[in-house]
Design a protein around this motif. Structure first.
Motif, PDB file in Angstrom:
ATOM      1  N   SER A   1       1.026  -1.059   0.210  1.00 36.89           N
ATOM      2  CA  SER A   1      -0.076   0.033  -0.438  1.00 36.89           C
ATOM      3  C   SER A   1       0.621   1.667  -0.297  1.00 36.89           C
ATOM      4  O   SER A   1       2.093   1.562   0.591  1.00 36.89           O
ATOM      5  CB  SER A   1      -0.862   0.169   0.872  1.00 36.89           C
ATOM      6  N   LEU A   2      -0.319   2.069  -0.235  1.00 35.45           N
ATOM      7  CA  LEU A   2       0.335   4.000  -1.124  1.00 35.45           C
ATOM      8  C   LEU A   2       1.355   4.269   1.282  1.00 35.45           C
ATOM      9  O   LEU A   2       2.804   4.436   0.895  1.00 35.45           O
ATOM     10  CB  LEU A   2       0.106   5.080  -1.017  1.00 35.45           C
ATOM     11  N   PRO A   3       1.007   4.024   2.446  1.00 35.85           N
ATOM     12  CA  PRO A   3       1.847   4.181   3.778  1.00 35.85           C
ATOM     13  C   PRO A   3       2.962   2.908   3.190  1.00 35.85           C
ATOM     14  O   PRO A   3       4.411   3.493   4.289  1.00 35.85           O
ATOM     15  CB  PRO A   3       0.596   4.191   4.573  1.00 35.85           C
ATOM     16  N   GLU A   4       2.802   2.189   3.317  1.00 36.29           N
ATOM     17  CA  GLU A   4       4.056   0.683   3.538  1.00 36.29           C
ATOM     18  C   GLU A   4       4.835   0.679   2.829  1.00 36.29           C
ATOM     19  O   GLU A   4       6.045   1.011   3.045  1.00 36.29           O
ATOM     20  CB  GLU A   4       3.319  -0.752   3.404  1.00 36.29           C
ATOM     21  N   ALA A   5       4.038   1.428   1.375  1.00 33.11           N
ATOM     22  CA  ALA A   5       5.424   2.024   0.814  1.00 33.11           C
ATOM     23  C   ALA A   5       6.458   3.072   0.465  1.00 33.11           C
ATOM     24  O   ALA A   5       7.802   3.037   0.619  1.00 33.11           O
ATOM     25  CB  ALA A   5       5.259   2.190  -0.522  1.00 33.11           C
ATOM     26  N   ALA A   6       5.595   4.313   1.212  1.00 32.22           N
ATOM     27  CA  ALA A   6       5.967   4.850   2.419  1.00 32.22           C
ATOM     28  C   ALA A   6       7.408   5.140   3.593  1.00 32.22           C
ATOM     29  O   ALA A   6       8.930   5.446   3.334  1.00 32.22           O
ATOM     30  CB  ALA A   6       5.585   5.732   2.111  1.00 32.22           C
ATOM     31  N   ALA A   7       6.807   3.657   4.200  1.00 29.00           N
ATOM     32  CA  ALA A   7       7.873   4.031   5.189  1.00 29.00           C
ATOM     33  C   ALA A   7       8.640   3.115   5.051  1.00 29.00           C
ATOM     34  O   ALA A   7       9.983   3.340   5.936  1.00 29.00           O
ATOM     35  CB  ALA A   7       6.989   2.904   5.886  1.00 29.00           C
ATOM     36  N   LEU A   8       8.550   1.953   4.029  1.00 32.28           N
ATOM     37  CA  LEU A   8       9.721   1.334   3.735  1.00 32.28           C
ATOM     38  C   LEU A   8      10.988   1.866   2.834  1.00 32.28           C
ATOM     39  O   LEU A   8      12.304   2.072   3.077  1.00 32.28           O
ATOM     40  CB  LEU A   8       9.207  -0.022   2.290  1.00 32.28           C
TER      41      LEU A   8
END
Length: 323
Positions: free
Chosen positions: A4-11
């Protein structure tokens, strides 16, 4: 499974933090803790007008001249005469107007492969070794290393760095002297006045390619973001320092190549040394040793390491004597 977008940003944020930590570790581990201040045996002497060896003085000694001019030179047999003629003509006329004014010009041959030392020695023979001295380095140290060796061998109450190409009109020393005077009272007798080409930036952009203009803006941004925020032109080779300011900053300096000016001013700011920036007349002279892309790349790396190594404590603001 797609992130998801939040997970990609966190990664991405975690990856960026990891890379920053890795760069910090590399900067710390590869750092030489204190600058190399060693002098080779041959560099402890200069040759006078009669061909005799004389020991170089030390910046730790009391000053015996009003002004020292340090000229770093690497393969400058063609460009050096124009600069020396202009500088010595000005200095001699100034001394005639004011007999109390005393000076020396120190040409530092930074391991040149041409006849730079021979050319400089002609001025030593013409004006005498009390006024013109030639310090020949055993091997190339880089512009910053050459300037430091000249500074450490100087006798002046004030010390001027001046490039061998004569790009800055030498009479503009009066402007940087005025800039230094306006900083008084000097804390602990320390102050620096920098010649600046910032007022010429619009004209220079018109003459440069888009690529070189992009490199210039990128370098200026890195200088501002990482190291020095108050000085617009850190790279002009026309800087005047009080003797104490030169001693404190150059004793701590680590960078010996093109980015040494930035570290010098970074050190000065952190030591609380007041700095003036003064507009000077400047003309681009052919024959620059700066290779546009690779030199800018090296300077960008050095800027990053200056910030990281002082930030991590790998480099300390300490003063050592030159051996």
């Amino acid at each position: 499974m797609a992130l998801s977008l939040p997970e990609a940003a966190a990664l991405l944020a975690a990856l960026a933090a990891f890379l920053l930590l890795l760069i910090c570790m590399i900067a710390y581990v590869t750092a030489v803790k204190m600058p190399t201040l060693h002098r080779h045996e041959e560099e402890k002497f200069f040759v006078d007008a009669e061909g005799k060896k004389e020991p170089v003085p030390s910046i730790h000694d009391p000053s015996t001249k009003e002004l020292s001019v340090v000229v770093p030179s690497y393969n400058e047999e063609d460009r050096l005469p124009l600069m020396m003629d202009e500088a010595l003509d000005y200095l001699e006329k100034r001394q005639k107007r004011d007999p109390s004014f005393t000076y020396e010009v120190i040409v530092v041959d930074d391991g040149s492969k041409d006849q730079t030392t021979k050319v400089a020695m002609k001025y030593c023979k013409k004006y005498g070794s009390d006024k013109v001295r030639v310090l020949s380095l055993v091997k190339n140290r880089g512009k910053g290393g050459a300037v430091r060796m000249g500074v450490f061998s100087s006798r002046g109450e004030k010390i001027l760095m001046a490039d061998a190409d004569g790009a800055t009109k030498f009479a503009d020393i009066e402007k940087v002297e005025e800039g230094l005077k306006n900083l008084q009272p000097w804390p602990n007798q320390m102050a620096i006045s920098c010649g600046s080409r910032a007022h010429l930036e619009k004209d220079s952009i018109a003459k440069r390619s888009y690529f070189r203009t992009l490199l210039m803006y990128g370098f200026h941004f890195l200088v501002w973001f990482l190291c020095v925020k108050e000085i617009r032109d850190t790279q002009c080779g026309f800087k005047l320092l009080t003797r104490e300011a030169a001693l404190r900053t150059f004793s701590t300096l680590h960078i010996e190549r093109w980015a040494f000016d930035v570290e010098l001013l970074y050190i000065a700011q952190h030591l609380g040394i007041p700095i003036a920036e003064v507009a000077v007349n400047w003309t681009e002279i052919e024959g620059s040793k700066l290779v546009p892309f690779w030199s800018w790349l090296q300077m960008g790396r050095d800027l990053l390491f200056i910030r990281l190594r002082y930030m991590t404590g790998a480099w300390q603001l300490e003063t050592r004597k030159c051996n």
